[in-house]
Design a protein around this motif. Structure first.
Motif, PDB file in Angstrom:
ATOM      1  N   SER A  34       0.816  -1.222   0.000  1.00 25.42           N
ATOM      2  CA  SER A  34       0.000   0.000   0.000  1.00 25.42           C
ATOM      3  C   SER A  34       0.847   1.268   0.000  1.00 25.42           C
ATOM      4  O   SER A  34       0.521   2.250   0.673  1.00 25.42           O
ATOM      5  CB  SER A  34      -0.954   0.010   1.217  1.00 25.42           C
ATOM      6  OG  SER A  34      -1.794  -1.116   1.223  1.00 25.42           O
ATOM      7  N   ASN A  84       2.668 -11.064   3.640  1.00 26.96           N
ATOM      8  CA  ASN A  84       1.437 -11.572   4.267  1.00 26.96           C
ATOM      9  C   ASN A  84       1.697 -11.977   5.714  1.00 26.96           C
ATOM     10  O   ASN A  84       0.862 -11.725   6.599  1.00 26.96           O
ATOM     11  CB  ASN A  84       0.899 -12.766   3.477  1.00 26.96           C
ATOM     12  CG  ASN A  84       0.380 -12.376   2.106  1.00 26.96           C
ATOM     13  OD1 ASN A  84       0.019 -11.231   1.867  1.00 26.96           O
ATOM     14  ND2 ASN A  84       0.345 -13.336   1.184  1.00 26.96           N
ATOM     15  N   TYR A 108       1.929  -8.841   7.961  1.00 29.22           N
ATOM     16  CA  TYR A 108       0.620  -8.269   8.306  1.00 29.22           C
ATOM     17  C   TYR A 108      -0.126  -9.167   9.289  1.00 29.22           C
ATOM     18  O   TYR A 108      -0.891  -8.675  10.133  1.00 29.22           O
ATOM     19  CB  TYR A 108      -0.204  -8.053   7.043  1.00 29.22           C
ATOM     20  CG  TYR A 108       0.131  -6.763   6.318  1.00 29.22           C
ATOM     21  CD1 TYR A 108      -0.333  -5.538   6.786  1.00 29.22           C
ATOM     22  CD2 TYR A 108       0.925  -6.766   5.177  1.00 29.22           C
ATOM     23  CE1 TYR A 108      -0.022  -4.352   6.126  1.00 29.22           C
ATOM     24  CE2 TYR A 108       1.241  -5.588   4.513  1.00 29.22           C
ATOM     25  CZ  TYR A 108       0.761  -4.382   4.995  1.00 29.22           C
ATOM     26  OH  TYR A 108       1.080  -3.202   4.344  1.00 29.22           O
ATOM     27  N   CYS A 113       3.416  -5.307  10.372  1.00 29.50           N
ATOM     28  CA  CYS A 113       2.752  -4.244   9.623  1.00 29.50           C
ATOM     29  C   CYS A 113       1.309  -4.170  10.105  1.00 29.50           C
ATOM     30  O   CYS A 113       0.701  -5.192  10.426  1.00 29.50           O
ATOM     31  CB  CYS A 113       2.795  -4.516   8.126  1.00 29.50           C
ATOM     32  SG  CYS A 113       4.449  -4.545   7.422  1.00 29.50           S
ATOM     33  N   SER A 114       0.763  -2.966  10.163  1.00 28.53           N
ATOM     34  CA  SER A 114      -0.559  -2.774  10.740  1.00 28.53           C
ATOM     35  C   SER A 114      -1.645  -2.747   9.672  1.00 28.53           C
ATOM     36  O   SER A 114      -1.384  -2.494   8.492  1.00 28.53           O
ATOM     37  CB  SER A 114      -0.598  -1.465  11.536  1.00 28.53           C
ATOM     38  OG  SER A 114      -0.339  -0.355  10.679  1.00 28.53           O
ATOM     39  N   THR A 115      -2.858  -3.002  10.103  1.00 26.04           N
ATOM     40  CA  THR A 115      -4.044  -2.890   9.248  1.00 26.04           C
ATOM     41  C   THR A 115      -5.065  -2.005   9.950  1.00 26.04           C
ATOM     42  O   THR A 115      -5.055  -1.878  11.185  1.00 26.04           O
ATOM     43  CB  THR A 115      -4.660  -4.265   8.960  1.00 26.04           C
ATOM     44  OG1 THR A 115      -5.024  -4.884  10.201  1.00 26.04           O
ATOM     45  CG2 THR A 115      -3.685  -5.160   8.220  1.00 26.04           C
ATOM     46  N   SER A 119     -11.108  -4.506   6.338  1.00 30.98           N
ATOM     47  CA  SER A 119      -9.730  -4.326   6.784  1.00 30.98           C
ATOM     48  C   SER A 119      -8.868  -3.863   5.619  1.00 30.98           C
ATOM     49  O   SER A 119      -8.919  -4.451   4.531  1.00 30.98           O
ATOM     50  CB  SER A 119      -9.175  -5.641   7.353  1.00 30.98           C
ATOM     51  OG  SER A 119      -9.867  -6.000   8.533  1.00 30.98           O
ATOM     52  N   ARG A 169      -4.923  -2.684   4.483  1.00 27.24           N
ATOM     53  CA  ARG A 169      -3.513  -2.681   4.852  1.00 27.24           C
ATOM     54  C   ARG A 169      -2.973  -1.253   4.890  1.00 27.24           C
ATOM     55  O   ARG A 169      -3.168  -0.486   3.942  1.00 27.24           O
ATOM     56  CB  ARG A 169      -2.696  -3.495   3.851  1.00 27.24           C
ATOM     57  CG  ARG A 169      -2.896  -5.002   3.965  1.00 27.24           C
ATOM     58  CD  ARG A 169      -1.965  -5.742   3.017  1.00 27.24           C
ATOM     59  NE  ARG A 169      -2.017  -7.184   3.228  1.00 27.24           N
ATOM     60  CZ  ARG A 169      -1.222  -8.050   2.621  1.00 27.24           C
ATOM     61  NH1 ARG A 169      -0.327  -7.608   1.734  1.00 27.24           N
ATOM     62  NH2 ARG A 169      -1.314  -9.328   2.875  1.00 27.24           N
ATOM     63  N   ASP A 170      -2.288  -0.909   5.976  1.00 29.92           N
ATOM     64  CA  ASP A 170      -1.631   0.384   6.059  1.00 29.92           C
ATOM     65  C   ASP A 170      -0.314   0.337   5.297  1.00 29.92           C
ATOM     66  O   ASP A 170       0.298  -0.734   5.160  1.00 29.92           O
ATOM     67  CB  ASP A 170      -1.360   0.744   7.527  1.00 29.92           C
ATOM     68  CG  ASP A 170      -2.648   0.916   8.321  1.00 29.92           C
ATOM     69  OD1 ASP A 170      -3.649   1.360   7.719  1.00 29.92           O
ATOM     70  OD2 ASP A 170      -2.646   0.598   9.525  1.00 29.92           O
ATOM     71  N   CYS A 174       3.434   0.143   4.547  1.00 32.95           N
ATOM     72  CA  CYS A 174       4.458  -0.485   5.392  1.00 32.95           C
ATOM     73  C   CYS A 174       5.791  -0.541   4.650  1.00 32.95           C
ATOM     74  O   CYS A 174       6.255  -1.629   4.270  1.00 32.95           O
ATOM     75  CB  CYS A 174       4.001  -1.886   5.803  1.00 32.95           C
ATOM     76  SG  CYS A 174       4.999  -2.638   7.114  1.00 32.95           S
ATOM     77  N   ASN A 219      -5.850  -6.891  -5.341  1.00 39.32           N
ATOM     78  CA  ASN A 219      -6.057  -6.471  -3.961  1.00 39.32           C
ATOM     79  C   ASN A 219      -7.397  -7.012  -3.447  1.00 39.32           C
ATOM     80  O   ASN A 219      -7.970  -7.944  -4.008  1.00 39.32           O
ATOM     81  CB  ASN A 219      -5.984  -4.937  -3.850  1.00 39.32           C
ATOM     82  CG  ASN A 219      -6.939  -4.243  -4.807  1.00 39.32           C
ATOM     83  OD1 ASN A 219      -7.875  -4.850  -5.308  1.00 39.32           O
ATOM     84  ND2 ASN A 219      -6.693  -2.966  -5.072  1.00 39.32           N
ATOM     85  N   ASP A 220      -7.926  -6.363  -2.387  1.00 43.63           N
ATOM     86  CA  ASP A 220      -9.145  -6.879  -1.751  1.00 43.63           C
ATOM     87  C   ASP A 220     -10.384  -6.747  -2.623  1.00 43.63           C
ATOM     88  O   ASP A 220     -11.423  -7.354  -2.314  1.00 43.63           O
ATOM     89  CB  ASP A 220      -9.381  -6.145  -0.423  1.00 43.63           C
ATOM     90  CG  ASP A 220      -8.334  -6.502   0.619  1.00 43.63           C
ATOM     91  OD1 ASP A 220      -7.683  -7.548   0.442  1.00 43.63           O
ATOM     92  OD2 ASP A 220      -8.161  -5.747   1.589  1.00 43.63           O
TER      93      ASP A 220
END
Length: 588
Positions: A110, A167, A170, A175-177, A185, A187-188, A190, A253-254
């Motif tokens: 991201s 993966n 996270y 790494c944060s979400t 959710s 992904r921030d 990172c 992606n999502d």
């Protein structure tokens, strides 16, 4: 890799005589040579048939085999214009393979468009290709580099493994979400995760440097075509499933799961110029347009265009999608006009669970280098047996290892020898090192001109997916070709079946090993890191399949027929150099 059908192969003319200045020629001799090269028609154009290189071919209307231009060997006197032209072809043939990994890395983490554009530029700056193409003698018969047009770029093996590492980061909180109000959710960004992959790669690169000093005959016995072919096949197949085909549908992606709420309910996000649900016919059509452009270029294109068919596919897809309003030009506007290495940097660190997978990556890079260097030597009409060729293998693997160390410092993930440019050598009949140096010049130019990376970043996902699906499928086909060198005895078939049991299982059910250690209560940090490393390896198709193939190849007894074939091959390799040279000339 593009090839011309045998029925349309032109008949060769005489090979030019080598007329380059001696390697230790004096200053005056080199000045005289340069003056002749720059001021004479022969120096610029030579006897090459540029008409044959640039005119398109029309199927079913060819009157017969044309007269091909001469073959230019490693040290032949090559016209300057031809060196520039073929160097550009080499650069363009590699381009899609070079830009794809950083685009996928940036998307997985991201990262913003500025950082993403820098990662593309850094991957394009081909300084380390110059090292690989050199052939510097070190000590006791050891070399650095291959002395062939062996260009390097970010390995697809690294791409597949790094995605599994990201993966894991996270999942374990490295790494944060962020959970949005609708429960989605996200992904921030990172960038530190990329820095940890670079740092882990840096320390693991010493393994490949060590492998460079292992005799090639031992490496070939440990990693025969049965093992290397399995690894390459799984790399290509896994990338089609994780990146190529999902992007063709709109995004990897999502948005792929088509949620009913949130920014990912449309692809690539709801903020895009013309977002659509994943798998929409518009996306499929744009990707197919790029795909079919590659096929039409192979059918009707000139030898020059056939070597850059991937770029043609990207260009056609971008023109149509841009006219239809799918391209967001913000990445082009934000990209700097000029850039270079270290304009942006990443905090170097080590992610312990990634050490074992990255060591396995470097073993696969050594295997990949052996196959690609052999292919480059074959199309360059260089003997692929004997001590000289073994030294090219050794020098190539050593350069790969050192390149992995330096590339981490250059903010680029591990590099490997690329095979995409072998088709350029085969079709243009130019294996001259001057063309390789011009290739490096163009790659450095593409990397320094920052707006070019902005253009690549603006390519819509369906266009990129349609092209990279073909590119990754070409990697898988290369693995099948390597497997074809196996004898497929009962032992070989058993090993291949066992290896594909792991590799294909990972492909079809990617999360099968994700929860393997969920039942372990309160593991300490060291044990949890080890568990994560095992999960990363088992969840990466080419690692799980390749390790299974390598282990079974070592422990299963060889059949008597294989032993006899190995003995005959060893006797063949012990022939006198003069006999090998005579056989090589006769075959050519």
């Amino acid at each position: 890799m593009s090839t011309v059908p045998s029925s349309s192969q032109p008949r060769p003319v005489d090979t030019p005589n080598a007329n380059t200045p001696p390697r230790r020629a004096g200053f005056r001799s080199r000045v005289s040579y340069a003056k002749e090269k720059l001021t004479t028609k022969e120096g610029w154009f030579g006897q090459y048939d540029y008409r044959w290189l640039c005119l398109p071919s029309v199927p079913f209307l060819n009157s017969g085999p044309a007269r091909a231009p001469p073959f230019y060997g490693l040290d032949d006197n090559m016209p300057l214009l031809l060196a520039i032209t073929t160097g550009l072809q080499h650069a363009l043939a590699m381009l899609a393979g070079l830009i794809t990994p950083p685009i996928i890395f940036a998307s997985a983490l991201s990262l913003d468009s500025v950082m993403s554009a820098y990662m593309i530029s850094a991957s394009l700056i081909g300084i380390l290709s110059l090292v690989q193409m050199s052939r510097l003698q070190l000590f006791k018969g050891y070399y650095l580099g291959t002395g062939l047009i062996s260009v390097v770029g970010t390995s697809f093996a690294t791409l597949s493994t790094a995605n599994a590492i990201f993966n894991a980061m996270y999942r374990d909180g490295t790494c944060s979400t962020t959970t949005l109000a609708d429960g989605t959710s996200v992904r921030d960004p990172c960038p530190d995760a990329y820095g940890k992959v670079l740092g882990t790669s840096l320390i693991c690169s010493f393994l490949e440097m060590f492998l460079a000093f292992v005799p090639p005959r031992i490496l070939k016995r440990i990693f025969p075509p049965l093992v290397t072919g399995t690894v390459v096949l799984m790399i290509g197949a896994s990338l089609i499933g994780s990146s190529g085909a999902p992007n063709w549908g709109g995004g990897s992606n999502d948005c792929r799961s088509r949620p009913s709420t949130g920014i990912f309910q449309l692809c690539p996000t709801t903020l895009a110029p013309r977002p659509l649900p994943w798998g929409s016919p518009e996306f499929i059509g744009i990707g197919f347009l790029s795909f079919i452009s590659i096929i039409l270029t192979e059918l009707f294109g000139s030898p020059f265009l056939k070597n850059v068919s991937i770029i043609v596919g990207l260009a056609v897809g971008c023109i149509v999608s841009g006219a239809a309003g799918y391209i967001d030009g913000s990445s082009i506007k934000s990209a700097p006009a000029i850039t270079f290495l270290w304009v942006h940097t990443f905090k170097i660190g080590v992610y312990p669970p990634a050490i074992l997978p990255m060591l396995a990556v470097y073993v696969s890079l050594a295997m990949e280098a052996m196959g690609d260097i052999t292919a480059s030597a074959e199309v360059s009409r260089v003997d692929v047996r004997g001590l000289e060729f073994d030294s090219r293998i050794q020098g190539g693997i050593l350069s790969d290892g050192i390149g992995g160390f330096l590339s981490a410092l250059f903010t680029v993930t591990p590099l490997s020898v690329f095979a995409q440019n072998n088709g350029v050598i085969a079709i243009t009949r130019c294996a001259n090192l001057s063309a390789g140096r011009w290739c490096c010049f163009f790659l450095i130019l593409f990397g320094v001109l920052g707006k070019i990376s902005g253009v690549f970043l603006a390519i819509p996902n369906p266009v990129l997916g349609g092209v990279t699906t073909f590119l990754f499928a070409s990697v898988a086909v290369s693995g099948i070709r390597v497997l074809a060198f196996s004898q497929f005895t009962r032992r070989d078939r058993f090993i291949l079946a066992a290896a594909l049991s792991f590799g294909v299982a990972d492909l079809l059910v990617p999360d099968i090993f994700t929860h393997l250690f969920d039942g372990v209560d309160n593991p300490n940090n060291a044990l949890e890191g080890f568990f994560n490393a095992i999960v990363i390896i088992l969840s990466t198709p080419f690692l799980s399949g390749g390790i299974a193939a390598a282990l079974l190849n070592l422990i299963l007894p060889r059949e008597s027929e294989e032993e006899e074939n190995d003995r005959m091959l060893a006797l063949e390799e012990q022939k006198e150099p003069s006999v090998r040279s005579a056989n090589s000339k006769r075959d050519q």
